[in-house]
Design an enzyme around this catalytic site. Structure first.
Site, short mmCIF file in Angstrom:
data_model
loop_
_atom_site.label_atom_id
_atom_site.label_comp_id
_atom_site.label_asym_id
_atom_site.label_seq_id
_atom_site.Cartn_x
_atom_site.Cartn_y
_atom_site.Cartn_z
N LYS A 297 -11.94 2.21 12.65
CA LYS A 297 -10.53 2.55 12.93
C LYS A 297 -10.45 2.54 14.53
O LYS A 297 -9.70 2.01 15.10
CB LYS A 297 -9.86 3.61 12.22
CG LYS A 297 -10.01 3.32 10.84
CD LYS A 297 -8.72 2.77 10.42
CE LYS A 297 -7.62 3.06 10.69
NZ LYS A 297 -6.28 2.27 10.34
N GLY B 254 0.89 -1.20 -0.03
CA GLY B 254 -0.05 0.10 -0.03
C GLY B 254 0.85 1.41 0.20
O GLY B 254 2.05 1.41 0.13
N MET B 255 -0.12 2.41 -0.18
CA MET B 255 0.77 3.63 -0.45
C MET B 255 1.60 4.00 0.83
O MET B 255 2.91 4.45 0.97
CB MET B 255 -0.12 4.75 -0.25
CG MET B 255 0.36 6.07 -0.56
SD MET B 255 -1.05 7.55 -0.84
CE MET B 255 -1.89 7.36 0.94
N LEU B 256 1.25 3.67 2.20
CA LEU B 256 2.03 4.17 3.36
C LEU B 256 3.01 2.72 3.62
O LEU B 256 4.18 2.92 4.03
CB LEU B 256 1.11 4.29 4.61
CG LEU B 256 1.94 4.50 5.78
CD1 LEU B 256 3.07 5.67 5.83
CD2 LEU B 256 0.94 4.64 6.95
N ASP C 102 -2.64 -11.85 5.55
CA ASP C 102 -4.09 -11.33 5.70
C ASP C 102 -4.36 -10.95 6.99
O ASP C 102 -4.24 -12.19 7.86
CB ASP C 102 -5.14 -12.43 5.42
CG ASP C 102 -6.58 -12.00 5.33
OD1 ASP C 102 -6.72 -10.77 6.23
OD2 ASP C 102 -7.56 -12.57 5.26
N TYR D 282 -15.82 4.22 8.61
CA TYR D 282 -14.61 4.20 8.60
C TYR D 282 -13.96 4.42 9.91
O TYR D 282 -13.21 3.82 10.63
CB TYR D 282 -14.05 5.21 7.56
CG TYR D 282 -12.49 5.14 7.47
CD1 TYR D 282 -11.41 4.06 7.11
CD2 TYR D 282 -11.89 6.30 7.87
CE1 TYR D 282 -10.20 4.46 7.20
CE2 TYR D 282 -10.66 6.59 8.05
CZ TYR D 282 -9.72 5.62 7.71
OH TYR D 282 -8.17 5.48 7.61
N THR E 25 -8.91 1.39 3.37
CA THR E 25 -9.03 3.04 3.62
C THR E 25 -10.03 3.72 2.65
O THR E 25 -10.12 4.93 2.43
CB THR E 25 -7.46 3.30 2.87
OG1 THR E 25 -7.35 2.70 1.65
CG2 THR E 25 -6.54 2.87 3.82
N ALA F 67 -5.04 -1.83 6.04
CA ALA F 67 -6.20 -0.94 6.55
C ALA F 67 -7.08 -1.12 5.32
O ALA F 67 -6.63 -1.05 4.13
CB ALA F 67 -5.78 0.33 7.03
#
Length: 282
Positions: free
Chosen positions: A129, A10-12, A36, A125, A62, A60
């Site tokens: 979280k 992922g991006m982060l 997973d 969301y 997102t 996550a």
């Protein structure tokens, strides 16, 4: 330090893997296909195989709007998964750094939100979280929960890329003026996550976001200005720009911790990301 990063595609996650390697750590990055985090047995096997000193959870759900329709699915990844991961890490004596969100707050007018402020998420969301935070806090092991905000960076859909794409296609775009927060470049946040992974015994909640604040409208204006894109930004409001999930109006994260996490300004982050994009495309 041996570091395991979940959600590594992922991006982060991918930026965190690179930041840890740049600092000389031994890093294992596992994407969703490799781990997973909703599978307790898979988590235990991964920890047994890799023996990390710390785990940074970047896995996550997102899709904020998608969570409104699929809250049960979002809860599995954002709520159940972090609890399972933190419990297994506690049993393996591995520190957990878990990434959460500013969306656990209701966004009412406020001084910058600090770690002890009461939470009251407005959308699915944020609720899922928050469940993840509760699960990590209750797992009993070494942990740091990092609330971040308005993330953008390479390797995933984000506001900066969306604005640049629209700016290339249109003469003008409409962006809301009544949501204020702290844009945060993943390149800045990733380093802070690795630092927290190193800070054994420094536990609890942390806020980490780009210094300064702006509205989405102001952010868009700055993106076009710094990228040299001739696209006009028209002001609009959340009431006029309706989306499935309610967004907090005021999402500025501050900190009461000493030492807290202080990231560079959101403008510095934007400049760094634009340079990164240019280097990739040139």
């Amino acid at each position: 330090m041996k570091l395991l990063v979940t959600g590594a595609a992922g991006m982060l996650g991918r930026t965190t893997v690179q930041a840890a390697r740049d600092l000389g750590h031994d890093v294992v990055g596992l994407d969703r296909a490799a781990l997973d985090i909703t599978d307790a047995v898979a988590i235990e096997n991964a920890l047994r195989t890799h023996h990390p000193d710390a785990v940074v959870n970047c896995a996550a759900w997102t899709d904020v709007d998608g969570a409104e329709e699929h809250e049960d699915r979002a809860r599995l990844v954002n709520g159940v998964g972090p609890r399972l991961l933190a419990r297994a890490a506690a049993a393996a004596d591995a520190r957990v750094v878990h990434v959460s969100t500013d969306y656990v707050f209701d966004g009412a007018p406020h001084d910058p939100w600090v770690e002890s402020d009461p939470v009251a998420p407005l959308n699915a969301y944020g609720r899922t979280k928050l469940e993840g935070e509760t699960g990590v806090l209750g797992a009993g092991g070494e942990h740091a929960i990092v609330r971040a905000a308005w993330l953008y960076g390479a390797g995933g859909p984000n506001f900066v890329d969306t604005m640049l794409r629209l700016g290339a296609e249109r003469d003008e775009v409409s962006v809301v003026t009544d949501q204020v927060g702290r844009p945060t470049w993943t390149g800045h946040l990733a380093g802070a996550l690795v630092e927290l992974a190193e800070r054994r015994a420094d536990t609890g909640l942390f806020h980490a976001a780009g210094s300064g604040s702006c509205s989405w409208y102001e952010f868009a204006v700055e993106i076009f200005d710094r990228a040299g894109v001739a696209c006009r930004v028209l002001p609009t409001t959340s009431e006029e720009f309706v989306r499935p999930a309610l967004r907090p109006a005021y999402s500025v994260l501050g900190t009461e911790r000493d030492p807290g996490i202080v990231l560079p300004s959101w403008q510095d982050g934007l400049d760094s990301y634009l340079r990164e994009r240019e280097a990739v495309t040139s």
